[in-house]
Enzyme design. Structure first.
Site, PDB file in Angstrom:
ATOM      1  N   LYS A  84       5.539 -21.222 -10.611  1.00  0.00           N
ATOM      2  CA  LYS A  84       5.145 -19.827 -10.870  1.00  0.00           C
ATOM      3  C   LYS A  84       5.818 -19.298 -12.132  1.00  0.00           C
ATOM      4  O   LYS A  84       5.190 -18.646 -12.965  1.00  0.00           O
ATOM      5  CB  LYS A  84       5.521 -18.930  -9.673  1.00  0.00           C
ATOM      6  CG  LYS A  84       4.700 -19.181  -8.431  1.00  0.00           C
ATOM      7  CD  LYS A  84       5.029 -18.234  -7.300  1.00  0.00           C
ATOM      8  CE  LYS A  84       6.461 -18.354  -6.779  1.00  0.00           C
ATOM      9  NZ  LYS A  84       6.905 -19.711  -6.401  1.00  0.00           N
ATOM     10  N   CYS A 174      10.107  -6.985   5.028  1.00  0.00           N
ATOM     11  CA  CYS A 174      10.728  -8.172   4.444  1.00  0.00           C
ATOM     12  C   CYS A 174      12.225  -8.252   4.747  1.00  0.00           C
ATOM     13  O   CYS A 174      12.702  -9.217   5.320  1.00  0.00           O
ATOM     14  CB  CYS A 174      10.463  -8.081   2.947  1.00  0.00           C
ATOM     15  SG  CYS A 174      11.096  -9.372   1.943  1.00  0.00           S
ATOM     16  N   MET A 175      12.959  -7.218   4.375  1.00  0.00           N
ATOM     17  CA  MET A 175      14.418  -7.303   4.445  1.00  0.00           C
ATOM     18  C   MET A 175      15.052  -6.320   5.428  1.00  0.00           C
ATOM     19  O   MET A 175      16.275  -6.281   5.539  1.00  0.00           O
ATOM     20  CB  MET A 175      15.021  -7.081   3.057  1.00  0.00           C
ATOM     21  CG  MET A 175      14.577  -8.075   1.996  1.00  0.00           C
ATOM     22  SD  MET A 175      14.589  -9.814   2.485  1.00  0.00           S
ATOM     23  CE  MET A 175      16.288 -10.072   2.916  1.00  0.00           C
ATOM     24  N   MET A 342      12.221 -15.200   6.312  1.00  0.00           N
ATOM     25  CA  MET A 342      11.307 -14.401   7.124  1.00  0.00           C
ATOM     26  C   MET A 342      11.095 -14.911   8.556  1.00  0.00           C
ATOM     27  O   MET A 342      10.696 -14.151   9.424  1.00  0.00           O
ATOM     28  CB  MET A 342       9.960 -14.249   6.421  1.00  0.00           C
ATOM     29  CG  MET A 342      10.042 -13.352   5.216  1.00  0.00           C
ATOM     30  SD  MET A 342      10.819 -11.773   5.564  1.00  0.00           S
ATOM     31  CE  MET A 342      12.216 -11.833   4.455  1.00  0.00           C
ATOM     32  N   GLY A 379      13.609 -12.021  -0.500  1.00  0.00           N
ATOM     33  CA  GLY A 379      12.325 -12.518  -0.984  1.00  0.00           C
ATOM     34  C   GLY A 379      11.934 -12.036  -2.366  1.00  0.00           C
ATOM     35  O   GLY A 379      11.608 -12.831  -3.247  1.00  0.00           O
ATOM     36  N   GLN A 380      11.963 -10.720  -2.553  1.00  0.00           N
ATOM     37  CA  GLN A 380      11.417 -10.167  -3.795  1.00  0.00           C
ATOM     38  C   GLN A 380      12.476 -10.108  -4.885  1.00  0.00           C
ATOM     39  O   GLN A 380      13.678 -10.062  -4.622  1.00  0.00           O
ATOM     40  CB  GLN A 380      10.859  -8.773  -3.535  1.00  0.00           C
ATOM     41  CG  GLN A 380       9.679  -8.781  -2.576  1.00  0.00           C
ATOM     42  CD  GLN A 380       9.143  -7.383  -2.346  1.00  0.00           C
ATOM     43  OE1 GLN A 380       8.349  -6.875  -3.114  1.00  0.00           O
ATOM     44  NE2 GLN A 380       9.599  -6.754  -1.281  1.00  0.00           N
TER      45      GLN A 380
END
Ligand code: MGD
Ligand code: MGD
Ligand code: SF4
Ligand code: MO
Length: 754
Positions: A84, A174-175, A342, A379-380
């Site tokens: 990516k 997510c978190m 996750m 994640g982000q």
């Protein structure tokens, strides 16, 4: 900055000198220069995608992005990128799908409008709602992918100026359980350790994380450690076999949703076999069951329900495998690093699972030392920096503060220059509640920034319905499943079209340089938010925001003395990121929090102090196993899980624009176990109908793919953006009682061949 070019010239000169001196080593051959990169100017930045936060150099020529390369000077990735990151330039080179001009819905259709018209409309609709129905009739739904400054401004606008705490964002999906886990166990959010721990660990315990595909450069570092270190072992616990299994010495494929039982069993073995550290426990921990303090003996008694033999029945695991894993995790003299993502957070017991992982490290004292590290993977790219640190969720204020704490509201209001009595003392609506309220007509206007909830939220039929019952404003760079429902769409500048800060998974704050001008009429989210604030009549609170640096320096005041301390803006432009807290004693940042010699907040002589808690002690919680909100039954006989693959990013608005990725990984599917598929007469490529209590989709089946779910389990990718096949039509919006995070990872599904 032309760092890399200079470095390259220097390296070539050195090679030439060595060759001339006849040093025997062959002169390194310069990598074949891609002609597209000839004469490029290189800018230091950070990858747009995941929480690893790899350093990237972006090359520009004639005002256009011509290529990217890994930043060899960045300690996170040392020049490596995953696929990516490697194709980041492609998303900057295309106008396909880009939103290039403001759009306003007229007669049911989105039509082009001027910035003035669009911004005035947004400001007046929000103003009207607030004047008529009060501040809590509006909301903001943001993202762990905005820049710190953008999120900070949105937080100030809504909480400080408008006076509502209805600010949420995708980090709730997510978190949130990670945040709640940190808060309950340690009293402060975010990991104590860092990615440096990888190179010191002897045992890796990876649970509910497909690290190989979701945090590829972390996985790369783990693999290198395994190959080059002495007797390095990897334990993988996951109901689905995936690429991490390739390097696993022990694989624990527990039944979906039974990991709390497994974690308790690991603790049980550790205590039963005397692998715990009584001295550490006595000095640095206490035990709790619910709100009540208990003794070590009571905790040990609680664990008796979780002997490997008892847990074998719940998890489907071999008791001896559980013992072997516990012995490795607890072995004296070996350093243990745990990683999870996750599979742990997106659960109705997400907070408890986080607690239970910390228990293993606290019982054994394997924490706050190089290589001994419970490491929650984020994640982000800036869920930590922009949302957790900025406090851009409905219950938080900047730098660990809480909206319900009057003293905290006063501190924040003083720096924001707003009236603290106008700030709401009540937590705002959490994400699921916010969208439900919109569906009930209670949220009159909703602003969405840098996220795609019309694709990514669970129980999506209901969410999409709600999105149509509010005045919906979207700030995005690409058209997506949410912009198609919006009343106003505002074109946002993308990645290196603007500058600002990201904060990665290891507390590393990094600066992203602006390298090119925004496409079309798009503008940085920061500009858009400030314009809306001004047009709503809050200009005076933002008038001095003439640069990112001014905003950063204001934010930095809120961080000072909280343990989040940051460095001046200018420094981040030079450095390859800095890990907070940064103080006079730790000018180059902090690799290990709560540890003397590393963390400036730990008084000399204390060794370790968990200063997030008033008594300095971390909590070991007795957390009983509990079933997921929805279990398979006769009507819906399979577990359904959802997740990601390496090549794609969430709702694929960006990765879909990369031809190389679409060519190699352009198909989305549902993974099935070979025997389940055979029993239903399903082969790879066949269409299957998946039905849950909330929706139904038809997609392709894949058997023996990169991931192999266990028997009785199906696994669907969240990426597919076909309006008929959105994964989240199926998923459950049940939430964790504490963290309010949703259970994306488990629901019950019926599978039929079409
Ligand atoms: N390529 C890529 N990388 C990404 C992203 C992306 O979109 N694409 N997104 C980023 C973001 S925001 C995030 S949050 C991370 C997510 O990163 P991960 O959490 O690693 O990825 P997922 O695929 O969502 O799920 C991880 C694993 O949870 C497991 N799981 C399923 N059920 C259970 C269970 O009951 N218990 C446990 N313990 N595990 C279970 C699944 O088998 C799956 O392998 O990735 C980040 N990195
Ligand atoms: N079924 C299922 N659903 C899930 C999950 C799962 O595991 N399973 N995981 C959940 C998790 S962990 C996460 S983090 C979420 C992610 O879900 P989302 O946040 O909804 O997904 P993204 O595709 O990351 O959306 C980012 C959006 O920002 C836009 N964008 C990019 N750059 C900019 C910018 O600079 N400014 C603005 N304004 N916009 C920009 C992109 O075009 C895109 O539309 O999904 C959640 N949903
Ligand atoms: S590992 Fe994450 S941050 Fe690094 S290049 Fe890949 S997507 Fe980007
Ligand atoms: Mo995420």
């Amino acid at each position: 900055m032309e760092l890399s070019r200079r470095a390259f010239v220097k390296a070539s000169a050195l090679a030439a000198a060595l060759a001339a001196a006849g040093c025997g080593t062959p002169a390194p051959v310069a990598p074949k220069q891609d002609p597209a990169l000839e004469g490029a100017t290189w800018h230091k930045t950070v990858c747009r995608y995941c929480g690893v936060g790899c350093g990237v150099m972006v090359g520009t020529r004639d005002g256009k992005v011509v290529g990217v390369k890994g930043d060899t000077e960045n300690p996170v990735n040392k020049g490596l990128l995953c696929v990516k990151g490697y194709y980041l330039h492609r998303i900057m080179q295309t106008e396909e799908g880009r939103i290039l001009r403001p759009l306003i819905r007229k007669d049911g259709k989105l039509v082009e409008a001027s910035w003035d018209e669009a911004l005035d409309l947004v400001a007046s609709k929000f103003r009207e709602a607030i004047d008529q129905y009060g501040p809590d009739s509006v909301g903001f739904y943001g993202s762990g992918q905005t820049l710190v400054e953008e999120s900070y401004v949105a937080n100030k606008l809504f909480k400080g100026c408008i006076g509502t705490n209805n600010i949420e964002g995708n980090p709730r999906t997510c978190m949130a359980s990670a945040v709640a886990g940190f808060a309950s166990t340690f009293g402060k959010d975010e990991p104590m350790g860092s990615l440096d721990d990888i190179e010191h660990a002897d045992t890796f315990f990876i649970i509910g994380s497909n690290t190989a595909e979701a945090h590829p450069i972390v996985y790369n570092r783990v693999t290198t450690r395994k190959q080059t270190g002495q007797d390095v072992k990897v334990i993988l616990a996951d109901p689905r076999k995936h690429r991490v299994a390739d390097i696993a010495d022990i694989f624990l494929p527990f039944k979906p949703g039974t990991d709390l039982a497994l974690l308790n069993a690991l603790a049980q073995v550790i205590v039963a076999e005397n692998l715990h550290d009584p001295d550490f426990i006595a000095r640095h921990t206490k035990f709790m069951q619910g709100d009540e303090e208990i003794s070590f003996e009571q905790y040990a008694a609680f664990l008796q329900d979780y002997t490997p033999e008892k847990v074998a029945g719940i998890t489907g695991l071999d008791p001896e495998q559980i013992r072997a894993a516990a012995r490795l995790i607890g072995a004296r003299g070996r350093k243990t690093m745990s990683m999870w993502c996750m599979g742990i957070n997106q659960r109705t017991v997400g907070t408890w699972l986080n607690n239970a992982i910390y228990n293993l490290h606290l019982l054994t004292g394997k924490i706050c030392q190089p290589g001994n590290s419970p490491f929650s993977l984020t994640g982000q790219p800036s869920a930590c920096g922009s949302v957790r640190e900025v406090g851009a969720l409905s219950h938080l204020l900047p730098c660990g503060r809480s909206v319900t704490n009057e003293e905290h509201r006063k501190q924040v209001a003083a720096v924001w220059g707003v009236d603290h009595t106008k700030m709401s003392p009540n937590a705002g609506l959490h994400t699921i509640a916010l969208f439900k309220a919109a569906g009930e007509g209670k949220i009159k206007a909703l602003m969405i920034c840098c996220t795609n909830p019309g694709h990514s939220l669970p129980n999506l039929n209901s969410v999409r319905d709600s999105l149509q019952k509010t005045f919906l404003v979207c700030l995005d760079a690409f058209h997506n499943r949410t912009t198609e429902l919006a009343d106003v769409v505002l074109p946002s500048a993308l990645w290196c079209e603007k500058e600002g800060m990201y904060g990665n998974t290891e507390r590393r704050t990094q600066h992203l340089a602006k390298a090119v001008e925004p496409k079309g009429e798009s503008k940085p989210d920061l500009w858009i938010l400030l314009e809306i604030a001004r047009r709503m009549g809050y200009g005076e609170y933002f008038a001095h925001y003439t640069s990112n640096e001014v905003i950063w320096e204001e934010y930095r005041k809120l961080a000072q003395g909280t343990g989040y301390d940051f460095a001046p803006y200018e420094r981040y432009k030079q450095e390859r990121g800095l890990r907070w807290p940064i103080t006079d004693k730790t000018p180059n940042g902090c690799a290990i929090r709560y540890a003397e010699g590393y963390d400036p907040y730990v008084p000399a002589g204390e060794g370790i102090r968990f200063y997030g808690k008033p008594d300095g002690k971390a909590v070991i919680y007795a957390r009983p196993h509990q079933d997921p909100a929805e279990m398979p039954d006769a009507e819906y006989p399979f577990y359904l899980s959802t997740g990601r693959i390496l090549e794609h990013w969430h709702t694929i608005t960006m990765t879909k624009r990369v031809p190389e990725i679409m060519k190699g990984a352009g198909e989305f599917y549902c993974e099935l176990h070979e025997e389940d598929a055979a029993a239903m007469g399903i082969a790879t490529g066949d269409l299957v109908r998946l039905t849950t209590r909330r929706g139904s989709i038809v997609t392709k089946a894949r058997v023996k793919g990169r991931g192999v779910p266990q028997r009785g389990m199906a696994m669907l990718l969240m990426h597919d953006d076909d309006p008929e096949r959105l994964t989240n039509f199926l998923t459950n919006d049940a939430v964790d009682a504490t963290s309010k995070q949703m259970e994306y990872k488990i629901c019950a599904v019926r599978i039929e061949k079409v």
